[in-house]
Structures are given as structure tokens and as C-alpha cells.
Write a protein that holds these residues in place. Structure first.
Motif, PDB file in Angstrom:
ATOM      1  N   ALA A  88       0.821  -1.206   0.000  1.00 43.57           N
ATOM      2  CA  ALA A  88       0.000   0.000   0.000  1.00 43.57           C
ATOM      3  C   ALA A  88       0.861   1.263   0.000  1.00 43.57           C
ATOM      4  CB  ALA A  88      -0.927   0.014   1.205  1.00 43.57           C
ATOM      5  N   GLU A  89       2.077   1.152   0.535  1.00 49.03           N
ATOM      6  CA  GLU A  89       2.982   2.295   0.591  1.00 49.03           C
ATOM      7  C   GLU A  89       3.856   2.400  -0.646  1.00 49.03           C
ATOM      8  OE1 GLU A  89       4.312   2.924   5.086  1.00 49.03           O
ATOM      9  OE2 GLU A  89       4.634   0.858   4.426  1.00 49.03           O
ATOM     10  N   TRP A  90       4.523   1.283  -1.009  1.00 55.34           N
ATOM     11  CA  TRP A  90       5.550   1.413  -2.038  1.00 55.34           C
ATOM     12  C   TRP A  90       5.004   1.407  -3.458  1.00 55.34           C
ATOM     13  CZ3 TRP A  90       5.533  -2.576  -5.409  1.00 55.34           C
ATOM     14  CH2 TRP A  90       5.196  -3.861  -4.969  1.00 55.34           C
ATOM     15  N   GLY A  91       3.805   0.833  -3.683  1.00 56.97           N
ATOM     16  CA  GLY A  91       3.265   0.820  -5.041  1.00 56.97           C
ATOM     17  C   GLY A  91       3.106   2.214  -5.619  1.00 56.97           C
ATOM     18  N   PRO A  92       2.294   3.069  -4.994  1.00 51.05           N
ATOM     19  CA  PRO A  92       2.144   4.434  -5.513  1.00 51.05           C
ATOM     20  C   PRO A  92       3.439   5.247  -5.485  1.00 51.05           C
ATOM     21  CG  PRO A  92       0.368   3.875  -3.987  1.00 51.05           C
ATOM     22  CD  PRO A  92       1.391   2.787  -3.869  1.00 51.05           C
ATOM     23  N   LEU A  93       4.299   4.966  -4.494  1.00 55.37           N
ATOM     24  CA  LEU A  93       5.526   5.743  -4.356  1.00 55.37           C
ATOM     25  C   LEU A  93       6.457   5.531  -5.554  1.00 55.37           C
ATOM     26  CD1 LEU A  93       7.280   7.578  -2.534  1.00 55.37           C
ATOM     27  CD2 LEU A  93       8.221   5.485  -1.523  1.00 55.37           C
ATOM     28  N   VAL A  94       6.720   4.266  -5.909  1.00 56.22           N
ATOM     29  CA  VAL A  94       7.663   4.011  -7.002  1.00 56.22           C
ATOM     30  C   VAL A  94       7.043   4.355  -8.353  1.00 56.22           C
ATOM     31  CG1 VAL A  94       8.867   2.256  -5.653  1.00 56.22           C
ATOM     32  CG2 VAL A  94       7.073   1.549  -7.250  1.00 56.22           C
ATOM     33  N   ASP A  95       5.726   4.215  -8.461  1.00 49.17           N
ATOM     34  CA  ASP A  95       5.047   4.590  -9.704  1.00 49.17           C
ATOM     35  C   ASP A  95       5.190   6.087  -9.943  1.00 49.17           C
ATOM     36  OD1 ASP A  95       3.416   4.866 -11.907  1.00 49.17           O
ATOM     37  OD2 ASP A  95       1.560   4.338 -10.867  1.00 49.17           O
TER      38      ASP A  95
END
Length: 238
Positions: free
Chosen positions: A167-174
Motif C-alpha cells: 500500500a505504501e511502495w506501489g504508488p511511491l515508485v510509480d
């Protein structure tokens, strides 16, 4: 551009003909048998994705995973002794030319860090890199993996040593890599891609006519990656 320079710059390295085409063809035939479908019966291809796996490393799968050309590429990228040999090829998502029922094509990096609860997470100190093995002909319309070129540098800048859940890293790296050009991981049976653990990638919809077979597996590093690692993997921070 030399292959290793391309990995440093782009965050991935293609190995043409890591094994003979005949070896990959034989592996594909075994996978057809495993999933109980036939290349001659497209009327039975009702699911957009069917998962298969090699968990034994026997026969043509063993030839794939123990490819001398793959070992040489990993030595170059990770340093000699910097990676651990796999015993099997791992999971094989097979994508069929069938309209997708769910959108599983989000931009991401793979789980790369063991968390304290025994699960896996993503962090800026990864324990793995990604190996993609092409087991069928994959052209631009055959659901090739999409790769954001150079995105390993963007991700290195936004992750730290703390494991993060999806939930944290998906949107962040995108978001961090959204401006990058995209290259398609196309190729022939027996080709492979060594992908930096920070390189952002995504699946694609199948717009062709022939099912796409491609294994995806983590390769364990001998030690977690840090900015002080003495190999091209550390170029993400440079």
C-alpha cells in the motif's frame, strides 16, 4: 553501448540466447502439459493468465536456470560471488490473448526484502534482483513486460532501509518514475533479462494471438544491496 554499461544506465540487461531455442521450446511443451491446455485448442483459452511453475530444476528447466551465459551476466552485474544460484526456474505466468478480467498491470518493483514477520516487503536495501526468462516468442503485442528505462535511479532516491508494504511502495515508485521512457521486454525462447531490484516494470495486455510464456524469479544476492556495494548494482545511487 556495452552490455554492462547498458545495465548501469537503464537498469536491466538482455541476454540474447542464454540457452538454445530448442531448450526453451522443450520447457514450454512441459508447461502446456502442466496446465492441461493445448496450443492447438485456442477455444479452451478462457482465462487471461494461467500460472505454472518449475520447482524442480530438472530437464530443460535445469538447463535454463544453470545457463553459463546467465551466470556470466550475473557475475558481471553482481560481482563474482555476489549472487546465489537458483535450483529451479520458479513461477511462470502464461498470458493468453483473452480480454483481462482484472487489471494486474500496475507499475511496481518486486518484493525484495524479508520482513520481521516472515513475509516479504520492499526496501531500499534489497536482498534480490529479478530474472525474466522468455519461453515463447514475445513481440510488442504478446504481453511483453514493460520496463521504465532508468527508473532504478528514481526508486533508489525514494526508498530507504525500512521495509514497506504494498500500500505504501506501489504508488511511491510509480509516481517517482512516471516520466521515464518505456521499453518492452521482447525476445525469443531462451532469451533472458536481468533486472535491477529498483527498476519499475509492469505487465501488459495481450493483443496478439499466441500465448506468452515467461518465467519471473528472484535471484538472491549474497548480501543486501547498499550504496557501498562494489558492483554495478550500486550505480542506482550514482
Amino acid at each position: 553501448m556495452l552490455a554492462l554499461d547498458a545495465f548501469t544506465e537503464n537498469g536491466f540487461l538482455k541476454i540474447d540466447e542464454a540457452v538454445r531455442r530448442e531448450t526453451a521450446d522443450a520447457a514450454r511443451q512441459l508447461l502446456w502439459t502442466q496446465i492441461g491446455l493445448s496450443p492447438e485448442r485456442p477455444d479452451t483459452w478462457t482465462e487471461p493468465v494461467v500460472w505454472a511453475a518449475d520447482l524442480t530444476g530438472h530437464g530443460p528447466f535445469g538447463e535454463l536456470v544453470r545457463s553459463p551465459r546467465l551466470a556470466a551476466a550475473l557475475d558481471a552485474v553482481c560481482g563474482v560471488g555476489g549472487w546465489q544460484r537458483r535450483g529451479s526456474l520458479g513461477n511462470v505466468p502464461i498470458r493468453f490473448p483473452t480480454p483481462p478480467k482484472v487489471d494486474d498491470r500496475g507499475w511496481h518493483v518486486d518484493l525484495n526484502t524479508p520482513a520481521s514477520d516472515g513475509a516479504w516487503a520492499v526496501s531500499g536495501r534489497p536482498h534480490t534482483l529479478l530474472l525474466l526468462t522468455i519461453i515463447s516468442d514475445v513481440g510488442p503485442d504478446d504481453a511483453p513486460t514493460r520496463i521504465r528505462v532508468g527508473s532504478h535511479r528514481d526508486v533508489a532516491a525514494v526508498l530507504d532501509d525500512q521495509p514497506m508494504d504494498v500500500a505504501e511502495w506501489g504508488p511511491l515508485v510509480d509516481s517517482a518514475s512516471a516520466g521515464r521512457a518505456v521499453e518492452l521486454a521482447t525476445g525469443h525462447p531462451g532469451d533472458m533479462y536481468v533486472v535491477h531490484p529498483f527498476t519499475v516494470h509492469a505487465a501488459d495486455e495481450h493483443r496478439g494471438s499466441t500465448p506468452r510464456f515467461m518465467a519471473q524469479a528472484p535471484v538472491m544476492l549474497a548480501a543486501p544491496l547498499t550504496p557501498d556495494t562494489r558492483s554495478p548494482l550500486a550505480s542506482a545511487w550514482q
